[in-house]
Design an enzyme around this catalytic site. Structure first.
Site, PDB file in Angstrom:
ATOM      1  N   ARG A   1     -14.252 -13.361  20.450  1.00  0.00           N
ATOM      2  CA  ARG A   1     -14.851 -13.362  21.790  1.00  0.00           C
ATOM      3  C   ARG A   1     -16.350 -13.118  21.793  1.00  0.00           C
ATOM      4  NH1 ARG A   1     -11.786  -7.966  24.011  1.00  0.00           N
ATOM      5  NH2 ARG A   1     -12.631  -6.405  22.590  1.00  0.00           N
TER       6      ARG A   1
ATOM      7  N   ARG B   1      -9.851 -11.431  20.343  1.00  0.00           N
ATOM      8  CA  ARG B   1     -10.726 -10.862  19.320  1.00  0.00           C
ATOM      9  C   ARG B   1     -10.283 -11.186  17.894  1.00  0.00           C
ATOM     10  NH1 ARG B   1     -13.592  -5.585  18.152  1.00  0.00           N
ATOM     11  NH2 ARG B   1     -12.638  -4.634  16.307  1.00  0.00           N
TER      12      ARG B   1
ATOM     13  N   TYR C   1     -18.926   3.826  15.200  1.00  0.00           N
ATOM     14  CA  TYR C   1     -17.651   4.519  14.996  1.00  0.00           C
ATOM     15  C   TYR C   1     -17.172   4.221  13.576  1.00  0.00           C
ATOM     16  CZ  TYR C   1     -16.346  -0.122  16.837  1.00  0.00           C
ATOM     17  OH  TYR C   1     -16.281  -1.460  17.103  1.00  0.00           O
TER      18      TYR C   1
ATOM     19  N   ASN D   1     -12.311  -7.823  10.686  1.00  0.00           N
ATOM     20  CA  ASN D   1     -13.325  -6.896  10.185  1.00  0.00           C
ATOM     21  C   ASN D   1     -12.756  -5.505   9.921  1.00  0.00           C
ATOM     22  OD1 ASN D   1     -16.031  -6.772   9.282  1.00  0.00           O
ATOM     23  ND2 ASN D   1     -16.597  -5.548  11.066  1.00  0.00           N
ATOM     24  N   ARG D   2     -11.442  -5.430   9.790  1.00  0.00           N
ATOM     25  CA  ARG D   2     -10.771  -4.219   9.298  1.00  0.00           C
ATOM     26  C   ARG D   2      -9.841  -4.578   8.140  1.00  0.00           C
ATOM     27  NH1 ARG D   2     -13.901  -3.166  12.620  1.00  0.00           N
ATOM     28  NH2 ARG D   2     -13.775  -1.691  14.370  1.00  0.00           N
TER      29      ARG D   2
ATOM     30  N   HIS E   1     -22.287  -9.295  15.350  1.00  0.00           N
ATOM     31  CA  HIS E   1     -21.295  -8.975  16.382  1.00  0.00           C
ATOM     32  C   HIS E   1     -21.989  -8.861  17.733  1.00  0.00           C
ATOM     33  CE1 HIS E   1     -17.980  -7.670  13.628  1.00  0.00           C
ATOM     34  NE2 HIS E   1     -19.000  -7.438  12.826  1.00  0.00           N
ATOM     35  N   SER E   2     -21.192  -8.602  18.761  1.00  0.00           N
ATOM     36  CA  SER E   2     -21.723  -8.102  20.027  1.00  0.00           C
ATOM     37  C   SER E   2     -20.657  -7.143  20.581  1.00  0.00           C
ATOM     38  CB  SER E   2     -21.986  -9.248  21.019  1.00  0.00           C
ATOM     39  OG  SER E   2     -20.792  -9.811  21.518  1.00  0.00           O
ATOM     40  N   TYR E   3     -21.070  -6.146  21.346  1.00  0.00           N
ATOM     41  CA  TYR E   3     -22.389  -5.949  21.892  1.00  0.00           C
ATOM     42  C   TYR E   3     -22.745  -4.469  21.739  1.00  0.00           C
ATOM     43  CZ  TYR E   3     -19.732  -4.071  25.870  1.00  0.00           C
ATOM     44  OH  TYR E   3     -18.868  -3.329  26.643  1.00  0.00           O
TER      45      TYR E   3
END
Length: 417
Positions: free
Chosen positions: A176, A234, A356, A251-252, A304-306
């Site tokens: 997204r 996503r 995070y 991305n994990r 990435h955003s945002y």
């Protein structure tokens, strides 16, 4: 005079968000932060956390349907958590992203960057760049996705196949985040058109090959454009065993410190880590290419955003890496360069303490496994006014400021490797 109009043949996601809003909340103490974490984990109200509950005083952006908003409001109010409405109607915000009709032959038609584009158009534009600049650019594929889509890269080089030092930029790992795709496409265009004319572009390409993967998660990105899709999707699109929920957070899912802090073992979570490290073929393809070329690649950015953040390893821990000082020095230079263009402030620091914890991330893999010291995850515009739905009139200014940042990055790395 007859006017002819061309319309892009794209389909927009049919899932409606006309009854959804986005609210921004702030936790002022540990108890309130724990309650927001509880909301995120249990997800009793079908919430979509656009910005997760990070730490006391950090914004938490939540998309919620009107159906569940009264119950959510009661919960938040009961714990004295202050919230304000950021986007009143998500569907109306999506409307600002849609391509507008243009006169054939108009200047608007010629400018690729006045609107967002689907994967077919992005890949075709990369092929056009390689055709327009045959001595400087070539396109290739690093593999196929779960659904059989090609993962395209474009390589910009003055000396192809010479193992020259390289920088890698990618977008669209989270489906997204459309501005990430537009931004890396803008970088390819600007560097190629600037070579021989713009001293910065010329110096960059004389010293580095530039490798760009415009859309990592092609399946997910296509789903955000599809007639039966979801603009807010996503993850990847691969099925999960014994779960009705599809997709893994790509991305994990990288094969470094996989399954740790900042991930979820719940297949329905947007941060689902996957069944195993590198379970997603898209991640496998990326890992294979980056590892094979690790000797040449000296800088890596996953866009990435945002939230306007420039972040270095580590993501899996708040422990500082051995190369923290030089990584952070480059971050400072890059964010200073960004601010010099349009005045936008980006904060910088390690992933885990800036945004995070995020285990199994691409930047941790490229640094921890491939020894690419200058590895970063960059969150683009904005800081919450539009969130993931950044209007297309911000594509060019976003690209301009990131171009300034990668010029600064190239000069910094050039002096040290």
């Amino acid at each position: 005079l007859l006017l002819f109009f061309s319309f892009l043949s794209v389909c927009f996601a049919s899932k409606s968000y006309d009854d959804h809003r986005v609210i921004r909340c702030l936790a002022e103490n540990r108890e309130q932060l724990d309650k927001l974490h509880e909301l995120e984990e249990n997800n009793d109200y079908s919430l979509d956390f656009w910005l997760e509950a990070r730490r006391i005083g950090s914004p938490v952006d939540i998309m919620v349907s009107n159906k569940f908003y009264p119950a959510l409001y009661e919960f938040l109010n009961g714990h004295q958590i202050d919230c304000t409405t950021m986007i009143e109607n998500v569907e109306e915000a999506m409307e600002t992203e849609k391509p507008k009709p243009k006169k054939i032959g108009s200047r608007e038609e010629e400018n690729f960057f006045i609107e967002y584009h689907n994967s077919t158009e992005v890949h075709a534009y990369m092929d056009k760049l390689s055709s327009d600049f045959p001595t400087l650019a070539s396109t290739d594929y690093i593999g196929d996705t779960y659904e059989g889509n090609h993962m395209q890269i474009i390589t910009l080089s003055t000396e192809p196949n010479t193992n020259k030092k390289a920088l890698w930029f990618d977008g669209g790992i989270h489906a997204r985040e459309w501005i990430s795709v537009a931004t890396v496409t803008y970088l390819a265009d600007t560097i190629l058109n600037g070579y021989g004319n713009d001293p910065d572009a010329t110096n960059l390409l004389d010293n580095f090959d530039i490798i760009i993967c415009p859309i990592v998660n092609v399946d997910g990105y296509d789903y955000t454009w599809a007639e039966n899709g979801d603009r807010m999707w996503r993850k990847t699109r691969s099925p999960n065993n014994r779960s009705p929920c599809a997709g893994t957070d790509p991305n994990r899912n990288w094969e470094y410190e996989w399954g740790g802090a900042g991930t979820s073992s719940n297949a329905c979570s947007d941060s689902y880590e996957g069944a195993s490290a590198a379970s997603e073929v898209e991640v496998q393809n990326m890992q294979d290419y980056l590892y094979e070329h690790k000797a040449e690649i000296k800088g890596y950015i996953n866009f990435h955003s945002y939230s306007q953040e420039w972040m270095s390893p580590w993501g899996y821990t708040d422990k500082l890496p051995d190369d923290y000082e030089t990584q952070n020095e480059l971050s400072e230079l890059a964010t200073t360069a960004i601010k010099s263009v349009h005045g936008k402030d980006y904060i910088y620091g390690p992933i885990a303490t800036t945004i995070y914890p995020a285990s199994g991330s691409s930047a941790d893999y490229t640094y921890g496994v491939c020894d690419i010291i200058y590895s970063y995850g960059v969150e683009l515009r904005d800081t919450g006014r539009y969130g993931f739905l950044l209007p297309p009139d911000q594509i060019i200014p976003q690209g301009e400021e990131i171009y300034a940042a990668i010029i600064a990055m190239g000069k910094y790395i050039q002096e040290r490797v």
